[in-house]
Design an enzyme around this catalytic site. Structure first.
Site, mmCIF file in Angstrom:
data_model
loop_
_atom_site.group_PDB
_atom_site.id
_atom_site.type_symbol
_atom_site.label_atom_id
_atom_site.label_comp_id
_atom_site.label_asym_id
_atom_site.label_seq_id
_atom_site.Cartn_x
_atom_site.Cartn_y
_atom_site.Cartn_z
ATOM 1 N N GLN A 62 34.769 46.438 45.932
ATOM 2 C CA GLN A 62 34.184 47.582 45.262
ATOM 3 C C GLN A 62 33.182 47.157 44.200
ATOM 4 O O GLN A 62 32.146 47.794 44.021
ATOM 5 C CB GLN A 62 35.284 48.434 44.626
ATOM 6 C CG GLN A 62 36.139 49.186 45.626
ATOM 7 C CD GLN A 62 37.192 50.030 44.944
ATOM 8 O OE1 GLN A 62 37.552 49.785 43.801
ATOM 9 N NE2 GLN A 62 37.703 51.017 45.643
ATOM 10 N N GLN A 82 37.498 48.674 38.509
ATOM 11 C CA GLN A 82 37.353 48.977 39.922
ATOM 12 C C GLN A 82 38.406 48.179 40.675
ATOM 13 O O GLN A 82 38.656 47.013 40.374
ATOM 14 C CB GLN A 82 35.948 48.635 40.407
ATOM 15 C CG GLN A 82 34.895 49.602 39.857
ATOM 16 C CD GLN A 82 33.485 49.187 40.202
ATOM 17 O OE1 GLN A 82 32.894 48.380 39.516
ATOM 18 N NE2 GLN A 82 32.943 49.758 41.269
ATOM 19 N N SER A 83 39.017 48.798 41.674
ATOM 20 C CA SER A 83 40.277 48.288 42.218
ATOM 21 C C SER A 83 40.160 46.932 42.886
ATOM 22 O O SER A 83 41.073 46.120 42.799
ATOM 23 C CB SER A 83 40.855 49.299 43.213
ATOM 24 O OG SER A 83 41.100 50.523 42.564
ATOM 25 N N SER A 84 39.070 46.661 43.570
ATOM 26 C CA SER A 84 38.973 45.434 44.351
ATOM 27 C C SER A 84 37.637 44.765 44.090
ATOM 28 O O SER A 84 36.679 45.377 43.609
ATOM 29 C CB SER A 84 39.141 45.726 45.852
ATOM 30 O OG SER A 84 38.082 46.539 46.312
ATOM 31 N N LYS A 104 40.609 44.131 40.134
ATOM 32 C CA LYS A 104 42.066 43.972 40.134
ATOM 33 C C LYS A 104 42.721 45.331 40.354
ATOM 34 O O LYS A 104 42.284 46.341 39.827
ATOM 35 C CB LYS A 104 42.553 43.377 38.804
ATOM 36 C CG LYS A 104 42.015 41.973 38.539
ATOM 37 C CD LYS A 104 42.514 41.437 37.217
ATOM 38 C CE LYS A 104 41.955 40.033 36.949
ATOM 39 N NZ LYS A 104 42.410 39.505 35.641
#
Length: 350
Positions: free
Chosen positions: A13, A8-10, A51
């Site tokens: 999230q 998951q990107s961040s 990340k």
């Protein structure tokens, strides 16, 4: 082995969108695919949660996946979407190249791909381009929204150590009076010693440290006292917040200056006339705006730039003696050809 890559990107999230975790966690899909009938041959890679996929340097899970494929240990790579694997051409096409060499299949939520086949390779390439385009559009929308808020002065920015936020979100002076006094001392000494290095030497000689607020861990950040450094003094002198100004676009990202392991690095200061947004009288001011502008001009004059005919700040050294002045006067009157040299930089030996 079948490797399931989850990302998951961040961090937001991961913490706030917990319901998307079951959607990304496709362990059940790996089990139903019956990879040689052995669930033990399925490995979950979830080290890269929180990340971004824009760069693989900080993603240890993705690098581990590439290493396993390069060692011919991976037969299948599973991900909910191709954008989970990579969001830049370099990492995406490196993955495709390695998979095509060692015969590793790639699967997402729609179908199974074999990178060794032309049409599958073409579809994967288009998928990578679509993923990169999505990231570009997301960045554009986020930057446009941030700029609109900054035009109204509502975009919340990090404050220097001399300022703080009150209970209602208003910006006030730091409640620690010692911090305020040390910041004011820096500006006062710069008026007397128009050099950041000179101010640093004065503070070190007087054993006066400078306050700092490292952004490590969750907010609020604690104030620490560190020995005076020229870089810290320059940060204080260059920061327009101490002059009460709200500024957006003060730094420009230069990818050539970015170093590995520092994704937020590579930013260079822009001149005052190139700042996108500058709103005055938004913060409590330590100095007036005119003094801030004068300080920037003084700091530019202190920098040594030979091509721009800037001599820099005066340093220690011996001036020309009367004997040296006489030699240079004689050199200007006598032709350089008499000394066996041609050109304006001929030397005189006595």
């Amino acid at each position: 082995m079948a490797y399931v890559y989850i990302r998951q990107s961040s961090l937001m999230q991961v913490t706030r969108h917990a319901r998307s975790a079951p959607n990304s966690n496709i362990r059940w899909w790996s089990a139903l695919s019956n990879w040689d009938g052995e669930v033990q041959r399925v490995e979950i890679i979830d080290e890269d949660l929180g990340k971004s996929g824009a760069d693989a340097f900080a993603r240890g899970g993705f690098q581990y996946l590439l290493a396993e494929i390069s060692l011919a240990r991976a037969g299948l790579v599973l991900s909910y979407d191709a954008s989970r694997l990579a969001r830049n051409h370099r990492d995406w096409y490196q993955l495709l190249e390695v998979c095509s060499i060692f015969g590793t299949l790639i699967a997402d939520g729609e179908r199974l791909y074999d990178p060794r086949l032309y049409h599958d390779r073409l579809l994967l390439g288009l998928t990578g381009m679509r993923s990169l385009a999505e990231l570009h559009q997301l960045k554009q929308r986020m930057q446009a929204g941030a700029r609109h808020k900054a035009e109204r002065g509502e975009l919340r920015q990090g404050l220097p150590v001399g300022l703080a936020r009150g209970p209602a979100g208003e910006v006030v002076f730091n409640l620690d009076e010692e911090v305020q006094a040390r910041i004011r001392l820096v500006f006062e000494k710069f008026r007397e010693i128009p050099s950041a290095g000179g101010v640093m030497r004065f503070l070190r000689a007087a054993h006066l440290p400078l306050p700092a607020r490292p952004r490590v861990g969750p907010a609020p950040y604690e104030v620490v006292w560190q020995p005076a450094r020229t870089s810290a003094i320059l940060d204080i002198l260059h920061n327009p917040a101490y002059a009460g100004a709200y500024v957006y676009g003060r730094k420009l990202l230069d990818p050539a200056r970015r170093t590995p392991g520092h994704p937020s690095g590579g930013r260079i200061l822009q001149p005052l006339d190139k700042w996108e947004i500058c709103l005055h009288n938004r913060y409590p001011a330590y100095i007036a705006w005119d003094e801030f502008v004068a300080n920037q001009a003084q700091l530019r004059a202190n920098s040594l730039k030979y091509r721009e005919e800037q001599p820099g700040v005066a340093r220690k050294g011996q001036a020309l003696t009367s004997r040296d002045r006489a030699l240079w006067a004689m050199r200007s009157l006598v032709s350089p050809a008499l000394f066996g040299q041609a050109g304006p930089m001929a030397r005189v030996s006595v």
